[in-house]
Write an enzyme that holds these catalytic residues in place. Structure first.
Site, mmCIF file in Angstrom:
data_model
loop_
_atom_site.group_PDB
_atom_site.id
_atom_site.type_symbol
_atom_site.label_atom_id
_atom_site.label_comp_id
_atom_site.label_asym_id
_atom_site.label_seq_id
_atom_site.Cartn_x
_atom_site.Cartn_y
_atom_site.Cartn_z
ATOM 1 N N SER A 1 0.803 -1.224 0.000
ATOM 2 C CA SER A 1 0.000 0.000 0.000
ATOM 3 C C SER A 1 0.837 1.276 0.000
ATOM 4 C CB SER A 1 -0.935 0.020 1.216
ATOM 5 O OG SER A 1 -0.207 0.191 2.422
ATOM 6 N N LYS B 1 0.407 4.656 6.986
ATOM 7 C CA LYS B 1 -0.205 5.429 5.902
ATOM 8 C C LYS B 1 0.314 6.875 5.937
ATOM 9 C CE LYS B 1 -2.898 1.882 4.963
ATOM 10 N NZ LYS B 1 -2.738 1.055 3.744
#
Length: 265
Positions: A124, A171
């Site tokens: 990701s 993230k």
């Protein structure tokens, strides 16, 4: 009746009289013997060992027929050495235990309050971070400042792994507290304006998730996305949602493994 102890002492003196006449400094010998006795009696073993190695005692010991009286074993340097060795072993053991305890305490303190290592799982955050990259997460900077836009943060999600421990995600911060985030036609908007300075991903977002409509962030909430936008589970999905300030554990600081990926993040 004769005192047997007195006779034995007299014989011992006679036996060693010739040895003493051969050059031993009797006064110095007696002084060294007395000092050695006092030191050993006071458990000053280092001093006793030093005295036991003086020239006068060595000279006396080297004479033919030399022997200590039966009640003077404390003068023997070997006995003193054994006592010193036992003391040193205990001293070193205590130091080793203290060092081990200190190391464990420092390790736990650093891991909980300063920095820790984590391993990236998934893709990701590509191309910046790849699967199995080892990353250092530092916690110090967030003690005196809040996360900023584009910081890469680590936080837990609600699920647990097979060992019952919290699963953590890594993230990039996109939306800050109090802002309105929306994804329109594959592009991020903040407070109604396109986020044009996002240099970390030029990928068109295929699924806006909950950000297809305006998302109002609370004063302690952050909106996060993965750099690999279309291969990331992030704030667009209720499984992750908005990240609370109190849940942010630190900022990704350095990639340390593998060697080909070593870099400051």
């Amino acid at each position: 009746m004769y005192d047997e102890n007195l006779i034995e002492d007299s014989l011992e003196v006679c036996k060693n009289l010739d040895i003493i006449r051969k050059g031993t400094d009797v006064r110095k010998l007696f002084d060294d013997m007395r000092t050695l006795n006092e030191a050993s009696a006071s458990h000053l073993w280092e001093k006793a060992l030093d005295v036991a190695g003086t020239d006068s005692i060595k000279q006396y010991e080297e004479q033919p027929g030399y022997s200590y009286p039966a009640n003077s074993q404390a003068y023997g340097s070997s006995t003193v050495k054994k006592k010193i060795n036992k003391k040193n072993i205990l001293h070193n053991l205590i130091l080793a235990v203290l060092c081990a305890v200190t190391a464990l305490f420092l390790s736990a303190f650093i891991n909980s309050n300063i920095a820790h290592q984590t391993t990236i799982k998934g893709e990701s955050m590509k191309p910046l971070l790849e699967n199995d990259d080892s990353v250092i997460i530092q916690k110090l900077s967030y003690y005196w400042k809040d996360p900023g836009r584009y910081d890469i943060i680590v936080f837990p999600v609600t699920d647990k792994d097979k060992n019952g421990e919290s699963i953590h995600y890594i993230k990039r911060v996109i939306g800050l507290p109090g802002e309105v985030v929306q994804i329109i036609e594959g592009k991020v908007y903040i407070n109604g304006k396109p986020l044009d300075d996002d240099v970390y991903s030029d990928e068109k977002i295929e699924d806006p998730g909950i950000a297809g409509s305006p998302v109002q962030l609370e004063e302690d909430e952050y909106f996060v996305l993965g750099d690999n936008r279309n291969m990331s589970t992030d704030s667009r999905y209720t499984y992750v949602g908005m990240v609370k300030r109190e849940d942010i554990e630190g900022e990704a600081w350095y990639c340390i493994w593998p060697f080909s990926h070593i870099k400051k993040i």
